[in-house]
Design a protein around this motif. Structure first.
Motif, PDB file in Angstrom:
ATOM      1  N   SER A   1       2.793  12.668 -38.460  1.00  0.00           N
ATOM      2  CA  SER A   1       4.009  11.862 -38.614  1.00  0.00           C
ATOM      3  C   SER A   1       5.228  12.739 -38.380  1.00  0.00           C
ATOM      4  O   SER A   1       5.242  13.910 -38.759  1.00  0.00           O
ATOM      5  N   ALA A   2       6.245  12.154 -37.758  1.00  0.00           N
ATOM      6  CA  ALA A   2       7.493  12.875 -37.497  1.00  0.00           C
ATOM      7  C   ALA A   2       8.544  11.901 -36.972  1.00  0.00           C
ATOM      8  O   ALA A   2       8.197  10.868 -36.391  1.00  0.00           O
ATOM      9  N   PRO A   3       9.829  12.226 -37.136  1.00  0.00           N
ATOM     10  CA  PRO A   3      10.866  11.466 -36.438  1.00  0.00           C
ATOM     11  C   PRO A   3      10.569  11.552 -34.936  1.00  0.00           C
ATOM     12  O   PRO A   3      10.325  12.646 -34.413  1.00  0.00           O
TER      13      PRO A   3
ATOM     14  N   SER B   1      10.237  13.981 -30.079  1.00  0.00           N
ATOM     15  CA  SER B   1       9.698  14.106 -31.425  1.00  0.00           C
ATOM     16  C   SER B   1      10.087  15.444 -32.021  1.00  0.00           C
ATOM     17  O   SER B   1      10.340  16.402 -31.292  1.00  0.00           O
ATOM     18  N   GLU B   2      10.101  15.482 -33.327  1.00  0.00           N
ATOM     19  CA  GLU B   2      10.289  16.745 -34.026  1.00  0.00           C
ATOM     20  C   GLU B   2       8.954  17.461 -34.205  1.00  0.00           C
ATOM     21  O   GLU B   2       8.928  18.583 -34.689  1.00  0.00           O
ATOM     22  N   ASN B   3       7.851  16.811 -33.796  1.00  0.00           N
ATOM     23  CA  ASN B   3       6.511  17.402 -33.864  1.00  0.00           C
ATOM     24  C   ASN B   3       5.879  17.265 -32.482  1.00  0.00           C
ATOM     25  O   ASN B   3       5.592  16.149 -32.033  1.00  0.00           O
ATOM     26  N   PRO B   4       5.635  18.369 -31.767  1.00  0.00           N
ATOM     27  CA  PRO B   4       5.103  18.291 -30.400  1.00  0.00           C
ATOM     28  C   PRO B   4       3.773  17.541 -30.290  1.00  0.00           C
ATOM     29  O   PRO B   4       3.542  16.843 -29.307  1.00  0.00           O
TER      30      PRO B   4
ATOM     31  N   ARG C   1      13.224   6.794 -37.503  1.00  0.00           N
ATOM     32  CA  ARG C   1      13.394   7.802 -38.558  1.00  0.00           C
ATOM     33  C   ARG C   1      12.065   8.511 -38.829  1.00  0.00           C
ATOM     34  O   ARG C   1      12.032   9.711 -39.068  1.00  0.00           O
ATOM     35  N   MET C   2      10.947   7.752 -38.770  1.00  0.00           N
ATOM     36  CA  MET C   2       9.627   8.342 -38.966  1.00  0.00           C
ATOM     37  C   MET C   2       8.609   7.501 -38.195  1.00  0.00           C
ATOM     38  O   MET C   2       8.635   6.278 -38.263  1.00  0.00           O
ATOM     39  N   VAL C   3       7.753   8.206 -37.448  1.00  0.00           N
ATOM     40  CA  VAL C   3       6.659   7.554 -36.729  1.00  0.00           C
ATOM     41  C   VAL C   3       5.359   8.152 -37.237  1.00  0.00           C
ATOM     42  O   VAL C   3       5.230   9.373 -37.365  1.00  0.00           O
ATOM     43  N   HIS C   4       4.397   7.281 -37.514  1.00  0.00           N
ATOM     44  CA  HIS C   4       3.077   7.699 -37.996  1.00  0.00           C
ATOM     45  C   HIS C   4       2.061   7.448 -36.888  1.00  0.00           C
ATOM     46  O   HIS C   4       2.085   6.382 -36.258  1.00  0.00           O
TER      47      HIS C   4
END
Length: 183
Positions: A42-44, A65-68, A34-37
């Protein structure tokens, strides 16, 4: 030991399986949180290996990821020295759901492909503390094994066999509400 690279997660739904009878190695890895730091944000996020035909190259393999920037962190920093080191970062939409203590699952959309995992009969949470071994990072966290798991790819039910063990030492189907990899 000084820690240089790390990632921590919340709401992990991990599935490793074989989708072909007589397969020797898993051809599905769907590790989603659900979330990775990470040190870069941080992003799913998570990772995927989808190789429905084990004699052909994977259809999808990489970090999602939702954040490249977060997706691009995993290979060179966490998985350096492994076959995943140069895996691409793939843009994804990630949803994790829980109906604890009964079931957990994830829906991951990568381009025009949708992967949906569902796990049920969730066992008791256990604390894990794994030293580096087959993979070059230490792992700590909480895990609960699932006794049943299913997978849909683009709405199609995929027959799935869960292996006895995985590269990380975790159960093939598990709920990991929190944890970290560090090296």
């Amino acid at each position: 030991m000084a820690i240089e690279n790390w990632m921590a997660w919340e709401g992990g739904v991990d599935l490793v399986g074989l989708t072909q009878a007589g397969g020797e190695a898993p051809n599905l890895i769907l590790h989603i949180a659900r979330m990775v730091h990470t040190p870069v944000g941080s992003a799913p996020s998570g990772m995927i290996l989808w190789q429905p035909d084990s004699s052909a190259p994977p259809v999808l393999a990489g970090f999602v990821s939702e954040n490249p920037e977060v997706g691009a962190y995993f290979g060179p920093h966490i998985f350096a020295g492994t076959p995943f080191e140069n895996a691409p970062a793939l843009d994804a939409k990630i949803e994790v759901w829980t109906e604890l203590p009964h079931a957990v699952g994830a829906r991951v959309t990568i381009g025009d492909m949708v992967f949906e995992s569902h796990m049920a009969q969730i066992g008791d949470l256990e604390q894990v503390n794994r030293a580096p071994g087959p993979l070059p990072f230490a792992q700590q966290g909480l895990e609960a094994s699932a006794q049943s798991a299913s997978l849909r790819v683009n709405g199609e039910v995929i027959a799935l066999t869960l292996p006895e063990g995985t590269m990380t030492g975790a159960p093939a189907a598990c709920w990991a509400p929190c944890g970290l990899y560090a090296r």
